[in-house]
Enzyme design. Structure first.
Site, mmCIF file in Angstrom:
data_model
loop_
_atom_site.group_PDB
_atom_site.id
_atom_site.type_symbol
_atom_site.label_atom_id
_atom_site.label_comp_id
_atom_site.label_asym_id
_atom_site.label_seq_id
_atom_site.Cartn_x
_atom_site.Cartn_y
_atom_site.Cartn_z
ATOM 1 C CD GLU A 17 44.392 -11.370 25.802
ATOM 2 O OE1 GLU A 17 45.463 -12.210 26.136
ATOM 3 O OE2 GLU A 17 44.210 -10.885 24.734
ATOM 4 C CG HIS B 289 39.534 -12.947 15.433
ATOM 5 N ND1 HIS B 289 40.476 -13.975 15.701
ATOM 6 C CD2 HIS B 289 40.112 -11.900 16.054
ATOM 7 C CE1 HIS B 289 41.845 -13.216 16.138
ATOM 8 N NE2 HIS B 289 41.643 -12.187 16.315
HETATM 9 C C1 LIG Z 1 45.056 -13.229 22.902
HETATM 10 C C2 LIG Z 1 44.883 -12.127 22.043
HETATM 11 N N1 LIG Z 1 44.904 -10.930 22.173
HETATM 12 C C3 LIG Z 1 44.613 -9.988 21.475
HETATM 13 C C4 LIG Z 1 44.637 -10.230 19.859
HETATM 14 C C5 LIG Z 1 44.482 -8.904 19.066
HETATM 15 N N2 LIG Z 1 45.798 -8.850 18.425
HETATM 16 C C6 LIG Z 1 45.905 -9.533 17.337
HETATM 17 S S1 LIG Z 1 47.515 -9.152 16.630
HETATM 18 C C7 LIG Z 1 47.931 -8.452 17.992
HETATM 19 C C8 LIG Z 1 49.368 -7.900 18.130
HETATM 20 C C9 LIG Z 1 50.416 -8.870 18.162
HETATM 21 O O1 LIG Z 1 51.587 -8.430 17.886
HETATM 22 P P1 LIG Z 1 52.751 -9.445 17.448
HETATM 23 O O2 LIG Z 1 52.573 -10.683 18.627
HETATM 24 O O3 LIG Z 1 54.089 -8.652 17.929
HETATM 25 O O4 LIG Z 1 52.711 -9.986 16.424
HETATM 26 P P2 LIG Z 1 52.830 -8.882 15.160
HETATM 27 O O5 LIG Z 1 51.400 -8.552 14.505
HETATM 28 O O6 LIG Z 1 53.697 -8.071 15.184
HETATM 29 O O7 LIG Z 1 53.381 -9.977 13.945
HETATM 30 C C10 LIG Z 1 46.755 -8.115 18.718
HETATM 31 C C11 LIG Z 1 46.799 -7.256 19.975
HETATM 32 C C12 LIG Z 1 44.636 -11.606 19.701
HETATM 33 N N3 LIG Z 1 44.466 -11.938 18.275
HETATM 34 N N4 LIG Z 1 44.724 -12.513 20.621
#
Ligand SMILES: Cc1ncc(C[n+]2csc(CCOP(=O)(O)OP(=O)(O)O)c2C)c(N)n1
Ligand SMILES: [Mg+2]
Lengths: 322, 329
Positions: B60, B129
């Protein structure tokens, strides 16, 4: 797969993985029935990592997790009852219904929380490492996060600090190839993540996250290194999530062929086959483990169902520490 | 007029602006191939290609920072943050850079950038959230803050925000995306700083924005059945703030209620209440009422979450209590 050295150990690994799988299949059913709401992220497919890593840790070791943490919590010993009750929003939940699916915590089990801001747990784990070093405790802090988290500044700041101060932190990246709908190659300039640790002079290894024995071996090696006070270690574990990103995600960004390929590598099926092929267990012995797990899950659901709703007084009770 | 959803209205605004001005780009997490976590950017990649519609890593701070730099360099980025909660990771860029550049450098540079983000609570998403952060941005001079509650406003205001030469925080109601409403045909804009009187009334003035506007309207409808006519003002933008419309209405009705979904302490509602007090004191028949969320992180449990958030019932109850005091029978 490697040879099984200890039957008890093998049983524990299998049981843990099966418990995670069935717990979450049940949770997703409960979600569809409206018992569970909010964002619910399933860990299905990645169970070998939680089982292997947690079995390489001691009870007193700390764990910091993300929002996809049901499996991590269960494998660290948090009771299925208190996790299910938390998902149901009940007062008997591990956070009294205040946290929900993405925010599990259990002080006794040293499960130091699920954090829902991607990357947000990594500095916290670093700080827990600082407290361990300060108090000269003989424990470590393991920190699990996704492939999406490693492009946050918090990741890089934490690795640098942990190495600079030689903190006892085991960083574990669960690389399931996707962050929501984004494949790692579309988000990361360097996709061999363990190489990023090299940039901070932190030793690292990449292992197959679908093979529970390989995970355990890598985690035990890494944890041993950290425990000796030699500073942080970084593990990258390659895996795949079988379900959508969350219960709300239509999951349209992966090919069926890819999903099928990874399903052939199902960590639970493969480990079970290995156990029976090598004669460690008879199939009926595995069935007995499964039955025990089913009972435990049923108990958890009954417990969650019967538990009282979180009381309204909780709204104000924990805003500040008294 | 055509009836479309809030989501579709935002999508049309982006699309039409991108067609109009080739210097506009859209960047953010999952905005291109996934077409947006809330599907606001649907079809943009197909129409404009990946040079103008860009997925980013989960980073971000650089999403916003790069948008600022790109804006300084002469293009017009619209950055999407999946939800407002993640703006906290970009706060340094927003507050220390975006909001300061035009001033610090004596107008030699400016930051024509929009940051879009979904905001709202009530879906049991838990403490991290479920936050309403408009007051954080409203507090900071140098950034515009937009908060539309209808499809028509969403489209008209997003176009204005994109054309504005200031950094704009464009807050979208997380619970409003599927809300349908009429939208004028063709190109239209709605100026920043122009509130909308969405219901006229003579007894009390309700002032709100985003998700609390529908709550105010419903409360007003129920109160009307009992002969109490509330005037409902949708502020639409918090910076600039249309003080004149608010003051004029309060001077007419003599009573004011400010409703926001955010925490009470230090909220936008607190600022508006203070402004009313400063400017309309002699016209007020009672202290300004503030409807807001309880000052607590959001609990996951459904009943607790409901109790923590403001609803139309809270508005109706507050008005009942007020009228007992203000108009002794
Ligand atoms: C700072 C932030 N940006 C965006 C999100 C929205 N978001 C939640 S999970 C996610 C993907 C995360 O992927 P990863 O780190 O690979 O973990 P996985 O879901 O594959 O376990 C996103 C973009 C968030 N929760 N926090
Ligand atoms: Mg991932």
């Amino acid at each position: 797969m490697q040879e099984i050295v200890d039957k008890h150990d093998a049983k524990n690994l299998y049981k843990q993985m099966y418990l995670m799988r069935r717990f979450e299949e049940t949770a997703s059913e409960m979600y569809i029935r409206g018992k569970i709401t909010g964002f619910t992220h399933l860990y299905i497919g990645q169970e070998a990592i939680a089982a292997g890593v947690m079995s390489a840790l001691f009870d007193k070791d700390y764990v910091v997790s993300s929002y996809r943490e049901h499996g991590h919590a269960l494998a660290k010993g948090v009771s299925p009852k208190s996790v299910m009750a938390e998902l149901f929003g009940k007062e008997t939940g591990c956070c009294k219904g205040l946290g929900g699916s993405m925010h599990l915590f259990d002080e006794d089990k040293r499960f130091m929380g699920g954090y829902a801001i991607v990357g947000g747990g990594i500095p916290i784990a670093t700080g827990i490492g600082l407290s361990i070093a300060y108090k000269k405790e003989n424990v470590i802090c393991a920190c699990l996060f996704g492939d999406g988290a490693i492009n946050q500044g918090a990741f890089h700041e934490s690795l640098n600090l942990a190495k600079l101060w030689d903190l006892p932190v085991l960083f574990i990246c669960e690389n399931n190839l996707y962050a929501m709908g984004t494949e790692v190659s579309r988000a990361s300039a360097v996709t061999k993540f363990y190489k990023r640790a090299e940039a901070y002079d932190i030793p690292s290894e990449c292992a197959n996250g679908m093979d529970v024995l390989e995970v355990k071996k890598a985690a035990a090696h890494a944890a041993g290194y950290v425990r000796k006070g030699r500073g942080p270690y970084f593990l990258e574990l390659r895996t795949y999530r079988y379900k959508a990103h969350s219960m709300a995600d239509p999951d349209r960004y992966r090919t069926i062929a890819e999903e099928e390929l990874w399903k052939e590598r199902d960590p639970i099926v493969i480990f079970a086959r290995h156990l029976t092929d090598t004669g460690v267990f008879e199939p009926y012995e595995l069935r007995k483990i499964q039955e025990k797990v089913e009972d435990e899950i049923q108990e958890a659901v009954d417990f969650a169902n019967k538990s009282p709703n979180s009381g309204i007084e909780l709204l104000k009770e924990y805003v500040y520490a008294e | 007029m055509a009836k479309i959803s809030y989501r579709e209205a935002l999508n049309q605004a982006l699309r039409e602006e991108m067609r109009r001005d080739s210097s506009i780009i859209v960047i953010g997490e999952e905005v291109a191939y996934y077409e947006g976590a809330y599907k606001v950017t649907q079809g943009l990649l197909a129409e404009f290609g990946d040079k103008r519609v860009k997925d980013t890593p989960i980073s971000e701070e650089v999403i916003v920072g790069a948008a600022i730099g790109a804006a300084m360099g002469g293009i017009r980025p619209v950055a999407e943050l999946m939800t407002i909660n993640f703006a906290l990771l970009a706060m340094d860029q927003i507050v220390n850079n975006a909001a300061k550049i035009h001033f610090m450098f004596a107008g030699q540079s400016f930051v024509p950038m929009v940051i879009r983000a979904a905001q709202g609570s009530g879906k049991q998403l838990g403490a991290q959230h479920s936050q309403q952060l408009e007051a954080y941005f409203m507090h900071c001079p140098g950034i515009r803050v937009v908060a539309p509650s209808t499809p028509m406003d969403a489209k008209g205001l997003l176009k204005t925000a994109i054309r504005d030469d200031n950094p704009v925080m464009f807050l979208e109601g997380q619970g409003l995306y599927s809300l349908e409403g009429e939208v004028p045909p063709g190109d239209y804009t709605i100026p920043l700083g122009k509130a909308n009187i969405v219901r006229e009334g003579s007894d009390i003035t309700f002032i709100s924005y985003l998700a609390m506007v529908p709550e105010c309207l419903e409360a007003a409808k129920e109160l009307s059945d009992r002969g109490i006519e509330a005037e409902v003002i949708d502020l639409r933008t918090l910076n600039p703030l249309d003080k004149a419309t608010v003051f004029e209405s309060v001077k007419k009705t003599g009573l004011a209620l400010v409703a926001n979904e955010a925490w009470k302490t230090g909220s936008a509602g607190a600022e508006i209440a203070a402004l009313i007090m400063e400017n309309c004191f002699d016209y007020l028949d009672a202290p300004v009422i503030r409807i807001s969320a309880t000052d607590t992180p959001m609990p996951y449990n459904r009943q607790l979450e409901r109790a923590a958030l403001p609803h139309k019932e809270d508005i109706i109850n507050a008005v009942n209590n007020l009228l007992k005091v203000a108009i002794p029978q």
